[in-house]
Design a protein around this motif. Structure first.
Motif, mmCIF file in Angstrom:
data_model
loop_
_atom_site.group_PDB
_atom_site.id
_atom_site.type_symbol
_atom_site.label_atom_id
_atom_site.label_comp_id
_atom_site.label_asym_id
_atom_site.label_seq_id
_atom_site.Cartn_x
_atom_site.Cartn_y
_atom_site.Cartn_z
ATOM 1 N N LYS A 139 65.528 -56.391 -84.634
ATOM 2 C CA LYS A 139 64.839 -56.986 -85.777
ATOM 3 C C LYS A 139 64.018 -55.945 -86.525
ATOM 4 O O LYS A 139 64.031 -55.892 -87.766
ATOM 5 C CB LYS A 139 63.931 -58.114 -85.288
ATOM 6 N N TYR A 155 64.484 -52.645 -86.572
ATOM 7 C CA TYR A 155 65.379 -51.707 -87.246
ATOM 8 C C TYR A 155 66.011 -52.328 -88.489
ATOM 9 O O TYR A 155 66.155 -51.685 -89.530
ATOM 10 C CB TYR A 155 66.477 -51.256 -86.285
ATOM 11 N N ARG A 156 66.401 -53.597 -88.380
ATOM 12 C CA ARG A 156 67.050 -54.259 -89.502
ATOM 13 C C ARG A 156 66.094 -54.393 -90.688
ATOM 14 O O ARG A 156 66.501 -54.195 -91.839
ATOM 15 C CB ARG A 156 67.561 -55.633 -89.069
ATOM 16 N N THR A 162 70.500 -49.390 -90.279
ATOM 17 C CA THR A 162 71.707 -50.092 -89.853
ATOM 18 C C THR A 162 72.410 -49.423 -88.684
ATOM 19 O O THR A 162 73.020 -50.102 -87.850
ATOM 20 C CB THR A 162 72.684 -50.208 -91.035
ATOM 21 N N VAL A 192 70.831 -50.547 -85.605
ATOM 22 C CA VAL A 192 71.140 -51.957 -85.372
ATOM 23 C C VAL A 192 72.501 -52.082 -84.709
ATOM 24 O O VAL A 192 72.667 -52.809 -83.720
ATOM 25 C CB VAL A 192 71.112 -52.749 -86.698
ATOM 26 N N ASP A 215 73.350 -53.653 -81.043
ATOM 27 C CA ASP A 215 74.038 -54.948 -81.011
ATOM 28 C C ASP A 215 74.915 -55.074 -79.772
ATOM 29 O O ASP A 215 74.964 -56.122 -79.121
ATOM 30 C CB ASP A 215 74.891 -55.129 -82.277
#
Length: 410
Positions: free
Chosen positions: A377, A379-380, A385, A388, A392
């Motif tokens: 969250k 980083y986003r 990206t 992220v 993920d």
């Protein structure tokens, strides 16, 4: 005692509830949870004058209040011991029943279950509380179980009803909770007590139903049930989490006036409230005050500090918390480290945020899904990206989080 900076010393939003002794309250309240009839005092019960005399004696001596609180702590310890003993009895009986089912089949063992369970519950009731039994039986079986108890001549008592009210409240099953309370009030020899009041207040206040909580508080008071330190902790926590700082201040002033000693829970609740309000000065003052009174901060205390500093962008202050931890023996948990990750992420202190993972490993903790999702969250939001995408895959590979957020032990 301090007052919330958002309140004034002369403004009391609940004067009838917090500015006078319990015996002097005369406010008429409405609460759908209770019978509209006022409680009747029988010849066997204490007279109004006698009750007022007892109340005056109660608030007169600080030492007596401390002794009562110590006794309450001891009773609670005894209750926990009894709980463990009783639930083991229930589980042993269930194990026995399972063996019989395996050998003789469900038809023959079906008759054994109600009797053995009821006997176990009877022992549980006599052992102060039977909330552990609710971990064995589903909520939809409770009423049937109570009916079976009645047929077996085992009458529910105050402890039985208190356990059900508390369990329904925690599950946010308010209709069932109120129905149980009304059923309890209909019993001649089963009267509500401070535990009943606290469970009801916590259920409504914790769900943000402040008006209902206040109405119930007044109604219990008018029935002659006196508050204790747990009651005020619940009120403080409910007001603090809904931003009702003036009412929170009124409760604090009442506690000061009638010499209620603060517990670790009280400090944690108020420190968290100041942190939510952004009043770091008062929050830090209370943190120092609790230590001067030799009340050891807990992990919950430190989580509140870290969250407040994270929202205020005070990375240096978080460093101070970490230094405090290094010089103390406070037991940390995964919730604390996740709060730390969130705080650094909010401030875009990504190096420090990654450093939390190293600190976790040093302290013997492993990141969970909440840890990595919090990092994703952060980083986003900052548009990173690549980070992220990198995390993920890690999130999906981590097992489901086993952490349960700690709640105040009112």
């Amino acid at each position: 005692m301090v007052s919330l900076s958002t309140s004034t010393s002369h403004a009391h939003p609940l004067p009838s509830a917090y500015n006078r002794r319990p015996a002097e309250r005369d406010v008429t309240v409405r609460c759908v949870s209770f019978s509209p009839r006022e409680p009747k005092h029988t010849s066997n019960g204490p007279s109004l004058a006698l009750r007022e005399t007892r109340q005056r004696k109660w608030v007169k001596s600080t030492e007596e209040a401390k002794e009562r609180y110590s006794k309450e702590i001891q009773d609670e310890m005894n209750s926990k011991i009894a709980s463990r003993k009783a639930i083991s009895i229930i589980l042993r009986r269930e194990a026995t029943k399972a063996i019989i089912e395996k050998k003789k089949g469900p038809t023959n063992s079906k008759k054994l279950l109600p009797r053995t369970v009821l006997e176990a519950l009877h022992e549980r009731i006599t052992a102060l509380r039977w909330e552990s039994a609710l971990q064995v039986f589903a909520f939809d079986e409770v009423q049937a179980l109570l009916s079976d108890m009645g047929r077996q001549g085992i009458r529910p008592n105050t402890i039985t009803y208190n356990t059900l009210i508390d369990a329904y409240g925690k599950a946010k099953m308010f209709v069932e909770m109120e129905s149980t309370l009304i059923q309890m009030l209909g019993e001649d020899d089963c009267k509500p007590d401070s535990w009943t009041m606290n469970s009801t207040l916590r259920a409504f206040g914790g769900n943000g139903q402040i008006e209902m909580m206040e109405n119930c508080y007044e109604k219990f008071q008018r029935s002659g049930i006196e508050p204790n330190i747990r009651t005020f902790n619940i009120l403080l926590d409910s007001y603090g989490k809904t931003g009702n700082y003036k009412k929170m201040s009124a409760v604090m002033e009442f506690m000061q006036k009638y010499h209620y000693s603060w517990t670790i829970v009280t400090y944690n609740v108020v420190i968290d409230a100041f942190g939510r309000a952004g009043d770091l000065k008062q929050m830090e003052y209370l943190f120092r005050l609790m230590q001067s009174e030799r009340i050891k901060p807990s992990c919950v205390t430190l989580c509140s500090l870290v969250r407040a500093y994270g929202r205020a962008g005070k990375a240096d202050k978080i460093g101070g918390v970490l230094r405090f931890i290094e010089n103390s023996d406070v037991r940390l948990d995964l919730v604390f480290f996740n709060c730390l990750v969130d705080a650094y992420g909010r401030m875009e202190k990504f190096a420090e945020m990654k450093g939390v993972l190293e600190l976790m490993e040093k302290k013997g903790f492993k990141p969970d899904k909440i840890t990595y999702r919090t990092m994703v969250k952060a980083y986003r939001i900052s548009g990173m990206t690549s980070h992220v995408k990198e995390l993920d895959g890690v999130v999906e590979s981590v097992g489901e989080a086993q952490v349960v957020l700690k709640k105040p032990d009112f």
